[in-house]
Design a protein around this motif. Structure first.
Motif, PDB file in Angstrom:
ATOM      1  N   THR A   1       0.845  -1.169   0.138  1.00 59.70           N
ATOM      2  CA  THR A   1      -0.016   0.147   0.073  1.00 59.70           C
ATOM      3  C   THR A   1       0.730   1.321   0.014  1.00 59.70           C
ATOM      4  O   THR A   1       0.435   2.246  -0.530  1.00 59.70           O
ATOM      5  N   ASP A   2       2.061   1.482   0.987  1.00 56.32           N
ATOM      6  CA  ASP A   2       2.568   2.451   0.765  1.00 56.32           C
ATOM      7  C   ASP A   2       4.275   1.925   0.945  1.00 56.32           C
ATOM      8  O   ASP A   2       4.987   1.638   1.837  1.00 56.32           O
ATOM      9  N   PRO A   3       4.726   2.060  -0.378  1.00 59.45           N
ATOM     10  CA  PRO A   3       6.441   1.781  -0.521  1.00 59.45           C
ATOM     11  C   PRO A   3       7.293   2.344   0.354  1.00 59.45           C
ATOM     12  O   PRO A   3       8.198   1.985   0.547  1.00 59.45           O
ATOM     13  N   ALA A   4       6.765   3.719   0.796  1.00 60.24           N
ATOM     14  CA  ALA A   4       7.796   4.417   1.764  1.00 60.24           C
ATOM     15  C   ALA A   4       7.848   3.902   2.867  1.00 60.24           C
ATOM     16  O   ALA A   4       8.871   3.842   3.758  1.00 60.24           O
ATOM     17  N   SER A   5       6.769   3.140   3.302  1.00 60.57           N
ATOM     18  CA  SER A   5       6.910   2.652   5.167  1.00 60.57           C
ATOM     19  C   SER A   5       7.194   0.995   4.749  1.00 60.57           C
ATOM     20  O   SER A   5       7.710   0.336   5.809  1.00 60.57           O
ATOM     21  N   SER A   6       6.969   0.488   3.634  1.00 55.07           N
ATOM     22  CA  SER A   6       7.231  -0.997   3.598  1.00 55.07           C
ATOM     23  C   SER A   6       8.470  -1.404   2.572  1.00 55.07           C
ATOM     24  O   SER A   6       8.467  -2.347   2.759  1.00 55.07           O
ATOM     25  N   TRP A   7       9.280  -0.256   2.590  1.00 53.45           N
ATOM     26  CA  TRP A   7      10.412  -0.704   1.631  1.00 53.45           C
ATOM     27  C   TRP A   7      11.378  -1.668   2.453  1.00 53.45           C
ATOM     28  O   TRP A   7      11.941  -2.655   1.500  1.00 53.45           O
ATOM     29  N   PRO A   8      11.178  -1.856   3.581  1.00 59.98           N
ATOM     30  CA  PRO A   8      12.207  -3.110   4.252  1.00 59.98           C
ATOM     31  C   PRO A   8      11.763  -4.372   3.733  1.00 59.98           C
ATOM     32  O   PRO A   8      12.508  -5.304   3.443  1.00 59.98           O
ATOM     33  N   TYR A   9      10.350  -4.589   3.689  1.00 62.54           N
ATOM     34  CA  TYR A   9      10.160  -5.786   3.437  1.00 62.54           C
ATOM     35  C   TYR A   9      10.166  -5.988   1.852  1.00 62.54           C
ATOM     36  O   TYR A   9      10.430  -7.192   1.374  1.00 62.54           O
ATOM     37  N   LEU A  10      10.005  -4.822   1.093  1.00 68.52           N
ATOM     38  CA  LEU A  10       9.973  -5.230  -0.618  1.00 68.52           C
ATOM     39  C   LEU A  10      11.692  -5.419  -0.605  1.00 68.52           C
ATOM     40  O   LEU A  10      11.951  -6.190  -1.538  1.00 68.52           O
ATOM     41  N   ALA A  11      12.510  -4.517   0.087  1.00 69.58           N
ATOM     42  CA  ALA A  11      14.084  -5.145  -0.119  1.00 69.58           C
ATOM     43  C   ALA A  11      14.201  -6.588   0.378  1.00 69.58           C
ATOM     44  O   ALA A  11      15.251  -6.999  -0.225  1.00 69.58           O
ATOM     45  N   ALA A  12      13.448  -6.831   1.467  1.00 67.63           N
ATOM     46  CA  ALA A  12      14.073  -8.352   1.925  1.00 67.63           C
ATOM     47  C   ALA A  12      13.499  -9.542   0.832  1.00 67.63           C
ATOM     48  O   ALA A  12      14.143 -10.530   0.555  1.00 67.63           O
ATOM     49  N   LEU A  13      12.293  -9.227   0.035  1.00 67.45           N
ATOM     50  CA  LEU A  13      11.713 -10.051  -0.905  1.00 67.45           C
ATOM     51  C   LEU A  13      12.409  -9.802  -2.223  1.00 67.45           C
ATOM     52  O   LEU A  13      12.276 -10.818  -3.301  1.00 67.45           O
ATOM     53  N   ALA A  14      13.017  -8.773  -2.716  1.00 67.04           N
ATOM     54  CA  ALA A  14      13.179  -8.440  -4.087  1.00 67.04           C
ATOM     55  C   ALA A  14      14.525  -9.078  -4.623  1.00 67.04           C
ATOM     56  O   ALA A  14      14.315  -9.619  -5.806  1.00 67.04           O
ATOM     57  N   PRO A  15      15.386  -9.768  -3.619  1.00 69.76           N
ATOM     58  CA  PRO A  15      16.298 -10.988  -4.262  1.00 69.76           C
ATOM     59  C   PRO A  15      15.646 -12.166  -4.573  1.00 69.76           C
ATOM     60  O   PRO A  15      16.245 -12.753  -5.572  1.00 69.76           O
ATOM     61  N   LEU A  16      14.541 -12.679  -4.215  1.00 68.54           N
ATOM     62  CA  LEU A  16      13.682 -13.679  -4.549  1.00 68.54           C
ATOM     63  C   LEU A  16      13.344 -13.687  -5.974  1.00 68.54           C
ATOM     64  O   LEU A  16      12.833 -14.478  -6.627  1.00 68.54           O
ATOM     65  N   CYS A  17      13.408 -12.310  -6.514  1.00 72.08           N
ATOM     66  CA  CYS A  17      12.561 -12.210  -7.905  1.00 72.08           C
ATOM     67  C   CYS A  17      13.737 -12.523  -8.861  1.00 72.08           C
ATOM     68  O   CYS A  17      13.473 -12.930 -10.090  1.00 72.08           O
ATOM     69  N   GLY A  18      15.029 -12.424  -8.550  1.00 71.39           N
ATOM     70  CA  GLY A  18      16.193 -12.707  -9.613  1.00 71.39           C
ATOM     71  C   GLY A  18      16.118 -14.096 -10.162  1.00 71.39           C
ATOM     72  O   GLY A  18      16.060 -14.233 -11.364  1.00 71.39           O
ATOM     73  N   PRO A  19      15.808 -15.430  -9.268  1.00 74.72           N
ATOM     74  CA  PRO A  19      15.871 -16.553  -9.770  1.00 74.72           C
ATOM     75  C   PRO A  19      14.509 -16.701 -10.714  1.00 74.72           C
ATOM     76  O   PRO A  19      14.521 -17.614 -11.845  1.00 74.72           O
ATOM     77  N   ALA A  20      13.206 -15.911 -10.239  1.00 77.65           N
ATOM     78  CA  ALA A  20      11.973 -16.162 -11.062  1.00 77.65           C
ATOM     79  C   ALA A  20      12.382 -15.419 -12.371  1.00 77.65           C
ATOM     80  O   ALA A  20      11.862 -15.798 -13.520  1.00 77.65           O
ATOM     81  N   ILE A  21      12.931 -14.314 -12.384  1.00 79.25           N
ATOM     82  CA  ILE A  21      13.150 -13.666 -13.871  1.00 79.25           C
ATOM     83  C   ILE A  21      14.088 -14.352 -14.666  1.00 79.25           C
ATOM     84  O   ILE A  21      13.810 -14.429 -15.855  1.00 79.25           O
ATOM     85  N   VAL A  22      15.015 -15.090 -14.195  1.00 76.79           N
ATOM     86  CA  VAL A  22      16.066 -15.946 -14.840  1.00 76.79           C
ATOM     87  C   VAL A  22      15.170 -16.962 -15.551  1.00 76.79           C
ATOM     88  O   VAL A  22      15.214 -17.271 -16.761  1.00 76.79           O
ATOM     89  N   GLY A  23      14.242 -17.616 -14.786  1.00 74.47           N
ATOM     90  CA  GLY A  23      13.213 -18.487 -15.141  1.00 74.47           C
ATOM     91  C   GLY A  23      12.412 -18.156 -16.435  1.00 74.47           C
ATOM     92  O   GLY A  23      12.441 -18.889 -17.155  1.00 74.47           O
ATOM     93  N   ALA A  24      11.972 -16.966 -16.192  1.00 76.29           N
ATOM     94  CA  ALA A  24      11.266 -16.461 -17.402  1.00 76.29           C
ATOM     95  C   ALA A  24      11.952 -16.216 -18.569  1.00 76.29           C
ATOM     96  O   ALA A  24      11.675 -16.609 -19.693  1.00 76.29           O
TER      97      ALA A  24
END
Length: 189
Positions: free
Chosen positions: A3-26
């Motif tokens: 809802t608010d990336p300015a307040s939830s950025w730590p969660y987004l930063a913690a989950l962002a590395p998990l997108c790497g393998p998914a992007i490579v898979g795609a």
């Protein structure tokens, strides 16, 4: 959480590395389709499984660079020197995102390549062919904007074409070194 990336950025930063393998898979799905290989699900799982340690590492490095640069932008925004340094940091943010995308595309093409070699080539070609990197980033920003306004449309209709365009563009950018990286990887083995 979204809802608010300015307040939830730590969660987004913690989950962002998990997108790497998914992007490579795609990206691996696109490469396999071009070669006439496996079906999409098998190609995705194969690409994800072969590259997840390296792709996660690239994702962690890209996320760390992005977090450090954006925290610096936030800290410098209240200072007078920020007028001089924030544009430089913005360029570094764009470079780090572009180089991360190029490295992930390189991992989809040559999963046995060393991450250091891919990152070095990705940084060089992200700058050398900046117009192509910028085109990929514009497509991704448009996809994110569409996702925030119409998530069903973004996931259902435009996600695959946007990722395909980014993959094809990134592969073209890295084409001069992908063959060299593959040859050096085989020679070391």
């Amino acid at each position: 959480m979204l809802t608010d990336p300015a307040s939830s950025w730590p969660y987004l930063a913690a989950l962002a590395p998990l997108c790497g393998p998914a992007i490579v898979g795609a990206f691996h799905v696109f490469a396999e389709h071009e070669r006439g290989g496996h079906g999409p699900l098998r190609a995705f799982v194969s690409g994800w499984r072969r590259s997840w340690p390296k792709a996660s590492g690239v994702g962690v490095l890209g996320t760390l660079a992005l977090v450090v640069l954006l925290v610096d932008v936030r800290a410098l925004s209240a200072l007078e020197v920020g007028v001089l340094l924030i544009p430089l940091l913005a360029v570094l943010v764009v470079l780090s995102v572009g180089a991360t995308l190029l490295a992930l595309a390189g991992l989809a093409e040559v999963p046995t390549a060393r991450v250091r070699d891919l990152l070095r080539a990705s940084i060089y070609f992200a700058v050398r062919r900046w117009y192509l990197t910028a085109a990929s980033l514009v497509v991704l920003v448009a996809q994110v904007a569409l996702f925030t306004h119409a998530p069903a449309l973004a996931l259902g209709l435009t996600a695959a074409p946007a990722l395909y365009l980014v993959w094809a563009n990134s592969r073209f950018v890295l084409r001069p070194v992908l063959d060299d990286v593959a040859v050096h990887t085989v020679a070391r083995a």
